[in-house]
Scaffold this active site. Structure first.
Site, PDB file in Angstrom:
ATOM      1  N   GLY A  69       0.835  -1.210   0.000  1.00  0.00           N
ATOM      2  CA  GLY A  69       0.000   0.000   0.000  1.00  0.00           C
ATOM      3  C   GLY A  69       0.861   1.247   0.000  1.00  0.00           C
ATOM      4  O   GLY A  69       1.826   1.335   0.752  1.00  0.00           O
TER       5      GLY A  69
ATOM      6  N   ARG B 115       0.684  -5.165  -5.130  1.00  0.00           N
ATOM      7  CA  ARG B 115       0.696  -6.289  -4.191  1.00  0.00           C
ATOM      8  C   ARG B 115       0.911  -7.524  -5.059  1.00  0.00           C
ATOM      9  O   ARG B 115       0.272  -7.663  -6.103  1.00  0.00           O
ATOM     10  CB  ARG B 115      -0.626  -6.374  -3.439  1.00  0.00           C
ATOM     11  CG  ARG B 115      -0.917  -5.114  -2.602  1.00  0.00           C
ATOM     12  CD  ARG B 115      -1.960  -5.401  -1.545  1.00  0.00           C
ATOM     13  NE  ARG B 115      -2.438  -4.202  -0.871  1.00  0.00           N
ATOM     14  CZ  ARG B 115      -1.836  -3.630   0.178  1.00  0.00           C
ATOM     15  NH1 ARG B 115      -0.702  -4.120   0.634  1.00  0.00           N
ATOM     16  NH2 ARG B 115      -2.355  -2.567   0.751  1.00  0.00           N
TER      17      ARG B 115
ATOM     18  N   ASP C  52       4.791  -4.000   6.328  1.00  0.00           N
ATOM     19  CA  ASP C  52       5.153  -5.316   6.860  1.00  0.00           C
ATOM     20  C   ASP C  52       5.432  -6.367   5.763  1.00  0.00           C
ATOM     21  O   ASP C  52       6.488  -7.005   5.760  1.00  0.00           O
ATOM     22  CB  ASP C  52       4.018  -5.779   7.785  1.00  0.00           C
ATOM     23  CG  ASP C  52       4.353  -7.067   8.477  1.00  0.00           C
ATOM     24  OD1 ASP C  52       5.169  -7.036   9.412  1.00  0.00           O
ATOM     25  OD2 ASP C  52       3.823  -8.124   8.079  1.00  0.00           O
TER      26      ASP C  52
ATOM     27  N   ASP D 224       2.451  -0.276  11.983  1.00  0.00           N
ATOM     28  CA  ASP D 224       2.390  -1.593  12.632  1.00  0.00           C
ATOM     29  C   ASP D 224       3.721  -2.340  12.611  1.00  0.00           C
ATOM     30  O   ASP D 224       3.759  -3.568  12.607  1.00  0.00           O
ATOM     31  CB  ASP D 224       1.291  -2.442  11.984  1.00  0.00           C
ATOM     32  CG  ASP D 224       1.505  -2.629  10.487  1.00  0.00           C
ATOM     33  OD1 ASP D 224       2.409  -1.986   9.917  1.00  0.00           O
ATOM     34  OD2 ASP D 224       0.775  -3.424   9.884  1.00  0.00           O
TER      35      ASP D 224
ATOM     36  N   ARG E 105      -5.235  -1.831   9.154  1.00  0.00           N
ATOM     37  CA  ARG E 105      -5.130  -3.300   9.068  1.00  0.00           C
ATOM     38  C   ARG E 105      -5.388  -3.926  10.445  1.00  0.00           C
ATOM     39  O   ARG E 105      -6.453  -3.681  11.004  1.00  0.00           O
ATOM     40  CB  ARG E 105      -3.758  -3.711   8.521  1.00  0.00           C
ATOM     41  CG  ARG E 105      -3.781  -5.067   7.849  1.00  0.00           C
ATOM     42  CD  ARG E 105      -2.437  -5.398   7.256  1.00  0.00           C
ATOM     43  NE  ARG E 105      -2.149  -4.624   6.075  1.00  0.00           N
ATOM     44  CZ  ARG E 105      -2.483  -4.988   4.835  1.00  0.00           C
ATOM     45  NH1 ARG E 105      -3.116  -6.111   4.636  1.00  0.00           N
ATOM     46  NH2 ARG E 105      -2.184  -4.230   3.810  1.00  0.00           N
TER      47      ARG E 105
ATOM     48  N   ASP F 125      -0.221   2.313   8.532  1.00  0.00           N
ATOM     49  CA  ASP F 125      -0.718   1.498   9.645  1.00  0.00           C
ATOM     50  C   ASP F 125       0.111   1.636  10.920  1.00  0.00           C
ATOM     51  O   ASP F 125      -0.373   1.308  11.999  1.00  0.00           O
ATOM     52  CB  ASP F 125      -0.758   0.016   9.246  1.00  0.00           C
ATOM     53  CG  ASP F 125      -1.648  -0.234   8.039  1.00  0.00           C
ATOM     54  OD1 ASP F 125      -2.547   0.582   7.789  1.00  0.00           O
ATOM     55  OD2 ASP F 125      -1.415  -1.238   7.337  1.00  0.00           O
TER      56      ASP F 125
ATOM     57  N   THR G 296       4.236   2.847   5.870  1.00  0.00           N
ATOM     58  CA  THR G 296       2.840   2.398   5.830  1.00  0.00           C
ATOM     59  C   THR G 296       2.022   3.303   6.741  1.00  0.00           C
ATOM     60  O   THR G 296       2.516   3.724   7.791  1.00  0.00           O
ATOM     61  CB  THR G 296       2.679   0.934   6.293  1.00  0.00           C
ATOM     62  OG1 THR G 296       1.297   0.695   6.634  1.00  0.00           O
ATOM     63  CG2 THR G 296       3.504   0.598   7.526  1.00  0.00           C
TER      64      THR G 296
HETATM   65  O1  F6P Z   1      -1.561  -1.236   4.669  1.00  0.00           O
HETATM   66  C1  F6P Z   1      -2.179  -0.063   4.274  1.00  0.00           C
HETATM   67  C2  F6P Z   1      -3.647  -0.274   4.078  1.00  0.00           C
HETATM   68  O2  F6P Z   1      -4.221   0.944   3.658  1.00  0.00           O
HETATM   69  C3  F6P Z   1      -4.407  -0.840   5.280  1.00  0.00           C
HETATM   70  O3  F6P Z   1      -4.670   0.145   6.246  1.00  0.00           O
HETATM   71  C4  F6P Z   1      -5.632  -1.409   4.614  1.00  0.00           C
HETATM   72  O4  F6P Z   1      -6.174  -2.444   5.375  1.00  0.00           O
HETATM   73  C5  F6P Z   1      -5.097  -1.927   3.303  1.00  0.00           C
HETATM   74  O5  F6P Z   1      -3.879  -1.234   3.067  1.00  0.00           O
HETATM   75  C6  F6P Z   1      -5.993  -1.725   2.106  1.00  0.00           C
HETATM   76  O6  F6P Z   1      -5.383  -2.309   1.031  1.00  0.00           O
HETATM   77  P1  F6P Z   1      -5.837  -2.123  -0.481  1.00  0.00           P
HETATM   78  O7  F6P Z   1      -5.536  -0.709  -0.881  1.00  0.00           O
HETATM   79  O8  F6P Z   1      -5.016  -3.117  -1.228  1.00  0.00           O
HETATM   80  O9  F6P Z   1      -7.304  -2.393  -0.497  1.00  0.00           O
END
Ligand code: F6P
Length: 319
Positions: free
Chosen positions: A11, A72, A103, A129, A171, A127, A125
């Site tokens: 992300g 991803r 992560d 985390d 997340r 998050d 990130t």
């Molecule tokens: O890791 C960053 C994040 O924005 C999280 O907070 C969220 O759960 C996830 O990515 C959303 O991912 P995507 O943009 O692939 O839907």
């Protein structure tokens, strides 16, 4: 270490561009050649690699997103995918890599390190985390975005005497919700690290009603569940008119704050210094505001912990 690469993965997070800029410019400062890998690990496996110059990172420090793009990528999680990536880097004689991401991306850097490629991870990130460091790149900007949104929603909450449930990202971590709750003066926060909080949220709402309070803001971390369901549950339990707002991807975008730009510049530059000095398999970060580099295996084996003092304070101030 003459030729290194840089990629962003997972992300996107505001400040990634500032980190890319720092990596590119610090490498050139040290007389190294620097290659940008586009579209994260997917691009690495596909050989989407281009040489970067000083000008390649001009005019990006203030921009959100990532100029190297991101993806991803499930294929890279396999050993075949990782070997394919190493082969691509060999074609360009690239013998070191800076990975900017969260992560999952840092775990990818660990896999490449295990296969013998010198890698340094730069945690980015929204998050927050990652264990062992103060803050990840992008967290501060996302937090400010969340607070700005909550301040606006509060106007309607007050005008219409409503309860609002605001779902934020993160997340499995509650950091964004917790800091936003404290900074925006929310009445309650619900986070994965304190799952039993629903009853106390209802208790707080009822107590507020008894003393004449007419509106409330509840911040829900996405790791706990869906805002819509919580909104329904709260309306049933309290009979307060309740609305739900899911903030979604606006939290990932926007121009990075000064704090994120400075953090990203320091971490990106540090990553290059480490590779130049022959160090590898590390993750850079600030710990108690000091620049540090920790062993990638150790760091990823640890779980990020919620700051208990901040949580406690948010509870004490929202009585
Ligand atoms: O890791 C960053 C994040 O924005 C999280 O907070 C969220 O759960 C996830 O990515 C959303 O991912 P995507 O943009 O692939 O839907």
């Amino acid at each position: 270490m003459k030729r290194i690469g840089v990629l962003t993965s997972g992300g996107d997070a505001p400040g990634m561009n500032a980190a890319i800029r720092a990596v590119v410019r610090k490498a050139i400062f040290h007389g190294m050649e620097i290659y940008g890998v586009f579209y994260g690990y997917q691009g690495l496996m596909n050989g989407n690699i281009k040489k970067m110059e000083v000008g390649s990172v001009g005019d990006i420090i203030h921009r959100g997103g990532t100029s190297l793009y991101s993806a991803r990528c499930d294929e890279f999680k396999t050993i075949e995918g990782q070997k394919k990536a190493i082969e691509e880097l060999k074609k360009y004689d690239i013998n070191g890599l800076v990975v900017i991401g969260g992560d999952g991306s840092l775990r990818g850097a660990k896999s490449l390190s295990d296969l013998g490629l010198p890698c340094i991870g730069v945690p980015a990130t929204i998050d927050n985390d990652i264990a062992g460091i103060d803050f990840t790149i992008g967290f501060d900007t996302a937090l400010n975005t969340v607070i700005e949104a909550i301040d606006k929603i509060r106007d309607t909450a007050t005008s219409h005497e409503r309860t609002f449930v605001i779902e934020v990202m993160g997340r499995n971590a509650g950091d964004l919700a917790m800091y936003a709750g404290l900074a925006a003066g929310a009445e309650s926060i619900i986070i994965p690290e304190r799952k039993d909080d629903f009853d106390s949220v209802v208790h707080r709402l009822k107590r507020g009603l008894e003393r004449g309070k007419k509106h409330s803001i509840i911040i829900l971390a996405e790791g706990v569940g869906e805002g819509v369901q919580y909104g329904k549950k709260i309306e049933e339990e309290t009979s307060y008119e309740t609305r739900v707002t899911v903030l979604g991807h606006i939290q990932r975008g926007g121009s990075p704050t000064a704090q994120d730009r400075v953090l990203a510049s320091r971490l990106g530059a540090k990553a290059v210094d480490l590779l130049k000095n022959g160090e590898a398999g590390k993750i850079v970060g600030l710990q108690n505001n000091q620049l540090i580099a920790q062993d990638i295996d150790e760091l990823l084996a640890n779980k990020h912990r919620l700051n208990k003092d901040v949580y406690q304070l948010s509870q004490e101030l929202s009585i």
